[in-house]
Design a protein around this motif. Sequence first.
Motif, PDB file in Angstrom:
ATOM      1  N   ARG A 188      10.428  12.879  -2.084  1.00 41.53           N
ATOM      2  CA  ARG A 188      10.177  12.695  -0.646  1.00 41.53           C
ATOM      3  C   ARG A 188      11.484  12.707   0.139  1.00 41.53           C
ATOM      4  NH1 ARG A 188       5.928  10.144   2.155  1.00 41.53           N
ATOM      5  NH2 ARG A 188       4.938   9.590   0.202  1.00 41.53           N
ATOM      6  N   ILE A 189      12.498  12.014  -0.373  1.00 41.78           N
ATOM      7  CA  ILE A 189      13.802  11.954   0.303  1.00 41.78           C
ATOM      8  C   ILE A 189      14.464  13.329   0.313  1.00 41.78           C
ATOM      9  CG2 ILE A 189      16.129  10.992   0.103  1.00 41.78           C
ATOM     10  CD1 ILE A 189      14.758   8.402  -0.943  1.00 41.78           C
ATOM     11  N   ALA A 190      14.366  14.066  -0.789  1.00 40.37           N
ATOM     12  CA  ALA A 190      14.972  15.406  -0.859  1.00 40.37           C
ATOM     13  C   ALA A 190      14.345  16.343   0.172  1.00 40.37           C
ATOM     14  CB  ALA A 190      14.807  15.983  -2.261  1.00 40.37           C
ATOM     15  N   VAL A 191      13.021  16.316   0.279  1.00 48.49           N
ATOM     16  CA  VAL A 191      12.353  17.154   1.285  1.00 48.49           C
ATOM     17  C   VAL A 191      12.760  16.706   2.688  1.00 48.49           C
ATOM     18  CG1 VAL A 191      10.107  17.739   2.286  1.00 48.49           C
ATOM     19  CG2 VAL A 191      10.411  17.806  -0.185  1.00 48.49           C
ATOM     20  N   GLY A 192      12.870  15.412   2.904  1.00 52.21           N
ATOM     21  CA  GLY A 192      13.274  14.899   4.220  1.00 52.21           C
ATOM     22  C   GLY A 192      14.668  15.342   4.611  1.00 52.21           C
ATOM     23  N   TYR A 193      15.621  15.252   3.686  1.00 52.79           N
ATOM     24  CA  TYR A 193      16.986  15.676   4.000  1.00 52.79           C
ATOM     25  C   TYR A 193      17.078  17.190   4.191  1.00 52.79           C
ATOM     26  CZ  TYR A 193      19.335  11.202   3.514  1.00 52.79           C
ATOM     27  OH  TYR A 193      19.767   9.919   3.698  1.00 52.79           O
ATOM     28  N   PRO A 234       0.837  -1.205   0.000  1.00 51.54           N
ATOM     29  CA  PRO A 234       0.000   0.000   0.000  1.00 51.54           C
ATOM     30  C   PRO A 234       0.868   1.250   0.000  1.00 51.54           C
ATOM     31  CG  PRO A 234       0.089  -0.932   2.197  1.00 51.54           C
ATOM     32  CD  PRO A 234       0.849  -1.876   1.298  1.00 51.54           C
ATOM     33  N   PHE A 235       0.412   2.252  -0.704  1.00 52.99           N
ATOM     34  CA  PHE A 235       1.115   3.531  -0.690  1.00 52.99           C
ATOM     35  C   PHE A 235       0.632   4.337   0.508  1.00 52.99           C
ATOM     36  CE2 PHE A 235       3.346   3.112  -4.496  1.00 52.99           C
ATOM     37  CZ  PHE A 235       2.536   2.571  -5.468  1.00 52.99           C
ATOM     38  N   PRO A 236       1.521   5.138   1.086  1.00 52.75           N
ATOM     39  CA  PRO A 236       1.093   6.005   2.194  1.00 52.75           C
ATOM     40  C   PRO A 236       0.144   7.092   1.683  1.00 52.75           C
ATOM     41  CG  PRO A 236       3.372   6.437   1.602  1.00 52.75           C
ATOM     42  CD  PRO A 236       2.932   5.269   0.779  1.00 52.75           C
ATOM     43  N   GLU A 237      -0.734   7.537   2.543  1.00 53.53           N
ATOM     44  CA  GLU A 237      -1.656   8.597   2.157  1.00 53.53           C
ATOM     45  C   GLU A 237      -0.933   9.939   2.276  1.00 53.53           C
ATOM     46  OE1 GLU A 237      -5.274   8.333   4.358  1.00 53.53           O
ATOM     47  OE2 GLU A 237      -5.548   6.229   3.853  1.00 53.53           O
ATOM     48  N   ILE A 260       7.184   5.883  -9.252  1.00 47.08           N
ATOM     49  CA  ILE A 260       7.405   5.561  -7.838  1.00 47.08           C
ATOM     50  C   ILE A 260       8.776   6.067  -7.399  1.00 47.08           C
ATOM     51  CG2 ILE A 260       7.654   3.696  -6.156  1.00 47.08           C
ATOM     52  CD1 ILE A 260       5.636   2.099  -7.841  1.00 47.08           C
ATOM     53  N   VAL A 261       9.791   5.836  -8.209  1.00 47.34           N
ATOM     54  CA  VAL A 261      11.153   6.258  -7.856  1.00 47.34           C
ATOM     55  C   VAL A 261      11.250   7.785  -7.805  1.00 47.34           C
ATOM     56  CG1 VAL A 261      13.555   6.240  -8.629  1.00 47.34           C
ATOM     57  CG2 VAL A 261      12.225   4.139  -8.677  1.00 47.34           C
ATOM     58  N   GLU A 264      10.176  10.927   6.300  1.00 51.61           N
ATOM     59  CA  GLU A 264      10.181  11.028   4.834  1.00 51.61           C
ATOM     60  C   GLU A 264      11.323  10.225   4.201  1.00 51.61           C
ATOM     61  OE1 GLU A 264       7.751  12.238   3.209  1.00 51.61           O
ATOM     62  OE2 GLU A 264       6.742  13.326   4.782  1.00 51.61           O
ATOM     63  N   VAL A 265      12.510  10.321   4.758  1.00 43.18           N
ATOM     64  CA  VAL A 265      13.660   9.632   4.173  1.00 43.18           C
ATOM     65  C   VAL A 265      13.507   8.111   4.268  1.00 43.18           C
ATOM     66  CG1 VAL A 265      16.166   9.297   4.304  1.00 43.18           C
ATOM     67  CG2 VAL A 265      15.204  11.594   4.525  1.00 43.18           C
ATOM     68  N   PRO A 266      13.233   7.545   5.460  1.00 41.12           N
ATOM     69  CA  PRO A 266      13.077   6.083   5.507  1.00 41.12           C
ATOM     70  C   PRO A 266      11.909   5.579   4.659  1.00 41.12           C
ATOM     71  CG  PRO A 266      13.181   6.987   7.733  1.00 41.12           C
ATOM     72  CD  PRO A 266      13.168   8.129   6.790  1.00 41.12           C
ATOM     73  N   LEU A 267      10.812   6.340   4.631  1.00 41.65           N
ATOM     74  CA  LEU A 267       9.656   5.924   3.853  1.00 41.65           C
ATOM     75  C   LEU A 267       9.958   5.951   2.356  1.00 41.65           C
ATOM     76  CD1 LEU A 267       6.758   4.991   4.057  1.00 41.65           C
ATOM     77  CD2 LEU A 267       6.051   7.369   4.028  1.00 41.65           C
ATOM     78  N   GLY A 268      10.681   6.971   1.905  1.00 38.45           N
ATOM     79  CA  GLY A 268      11.071   7.042   0.492  1.00 38.45           C
ATOM     80  C   GLY A 268      11.978   5.884   0.101  1.00 38.45           C
ATOM     81  N   LEU A 269      12.936   5.556   0.964  1.00 34.73           N
ATOM     82  CA  LEU A 269      13.831   4.432   0.683  1.00 34.73           C
ATOM     83  C   LEU A 269      13.078   3.110   0.691  1.00 34.73           C
ATOM     84  CD1 LEU A 269      16.929   5.534   2.770  1.00 34.73           C
ATOM     85  CD2 LEU A 269      16.683   5.577   0.288  1.00 34.73           C
ATOM     86  N   GLU A 270      12.129   2.975   1.618  1.00 36.61           N
ATOM     87  CA  GLU A 270      11.331   1.750   1.691  1.00 36.61           C
ATOM     88  C   GLU A 270      10.478   1.574   0.429  1.00 36.61           C
ATOM     89  OE1 GLU A 270       7.977  -0.374   4.545  1.00 36.61           O
ATOM     90  OE2 GLU A 270       8.500   1.725   4.865  1.00 36.61           O
ATOM     91  N   LEU A 271       9.885   2.656  -0.041  1.00 37.52           N
ATOM     92  CA  LEU A 271       9.075   2.574  -1.258  1.00 37.52           C
ATOM     93  C   LEU A 271       9.912   2.187  -2.470  1.00 37.52           C
ATOM     94  CD1 LEU A 271       6.645   5.600  -0.885  1.00 37.52           C
ATOM     95  CD2 LEU A 271       6.061   3.176  -0.891  1.00 37.52           C
ATOM     96  N   ILE A 272      11.112   2.743  -2.563  1.00 35.99           N
ATOM     97  CA  ILE A 272      11.999   2.371  -3.675  1.00 35.99           C
ATOM     98  C   ILE A 272      12.357   0.891  -3.579  1.00 35.99           C
ATOM     99  CG2 ILE A 272      14.302   2.683  -4.658  1.00 35.99           C
ATOM    100  CD1 ILE A 272      14.043   5.665  -4.011  1.00 35.99           C
ATOM    101  N   GLY A 273      12.679   0.429  -2.373  1.00 35.08           N
ATOM    102  CA  GLY A 273      13.016  -0.983  -2.182  1.00 35.08           C
ATOM    103  C   GLY A 273      11.863  -1.909  -2.536  1.00 35.08           C
ATOM    104  N   LYS A 274      10.661  -1.572  -2.085  1.00 39.06           N
ATOM    105  CA  LYS A 274       9.494  -2.397  -2.396  1.00 39.06           C
ATOM    106  C   LYS A 274       9.180  -2.373  -3.888  1.00 39.06           C
ATOM    107  CE  LYS A 274       7.090  -2.211   2.014  1.00 39.06           C
ATOM    108  NZ  LYS A 274       5.878  -1.720   2.704  1.00 39.06           N
TER     109      LYS A 274
END
Length: 188
Positions: A163-168, A52-55, A156-157, A129-139
Motif C-alpha cells: 500500500r505504501i509503495a503504491v502511495g509513494y 478494523p481493516f479498511p475495505e 499485515i506488514v 495510502e501512505v498514512p493508512l499503511g503506516l497506521e496499520l503497521i503501527g496498530k
Amino acid sequence: RRENDVPAPVNSAIVDTDIEDNKGGENSEDILRNKSTLRRKKETPWKYQKFPFPESTYTLFITEHILSLPSLVGLITVVGSMMCLGITLKNELDNAEDGNKYGLPAGVPKEVRIAQFLGIIIGLLMEEEVPLGLELIGKCVQQHMSGGHDFNTSKIVCSSILRIAVGYMFLACLFLTVIQSEDVLDIF
C-alpha cells in the motif's frame, strides 16, 4: 483463581455479571479484592482493541489465504496499479532535457504556478495510502506487543508495504505531472 492472576480486560457488562454471579466459593475478602480490581479495570479502558481493516483489495492479502481467488484479485489489482503508475512515471521522466532534469516548462504564467502549488498540496492531502499503511503497521505492532492478534503479523506488514509503495509511486507521478503542466486545466 490464584491471587497473582491479573484479570483479563473486560467490558463493564461482563464485570457486573461476574461479580453478581460469583459462585466460585471465594470468601468475602477475595470477592472485595476482585471487585476492586475489576472496577479499576472498568475505569481504565483497554487500549488494544481489535482494529478494523479498511475495505480495500489490500485487505484481501490479510484476511484470505495467499493462494485463494480473492488474494489473486488483490494481486492483479496491485500489479495493474503499479504498471499504470510505472508507465506514467516513465513518460514524465522522458520529458527531461539536458539542463532541465524534470522537464519544467519555461515562461509559465503566475496563475499556472499557483495552480501547480495548489495541485501538489491538494494531492498530498488527498492521498491516503501512505498514512493508512503506516497506521496499520503501527496498530499491528501495538496489538502484537499486547499479546492479542487474530491475523498473521507478516501478512499485515507486507500488505501495508505494498500500500505504501503504491502511495509513494502515485505521489511521484503526481509531482512530475503537476510541475510539467503548462496550463491550469492540465493540472486539475
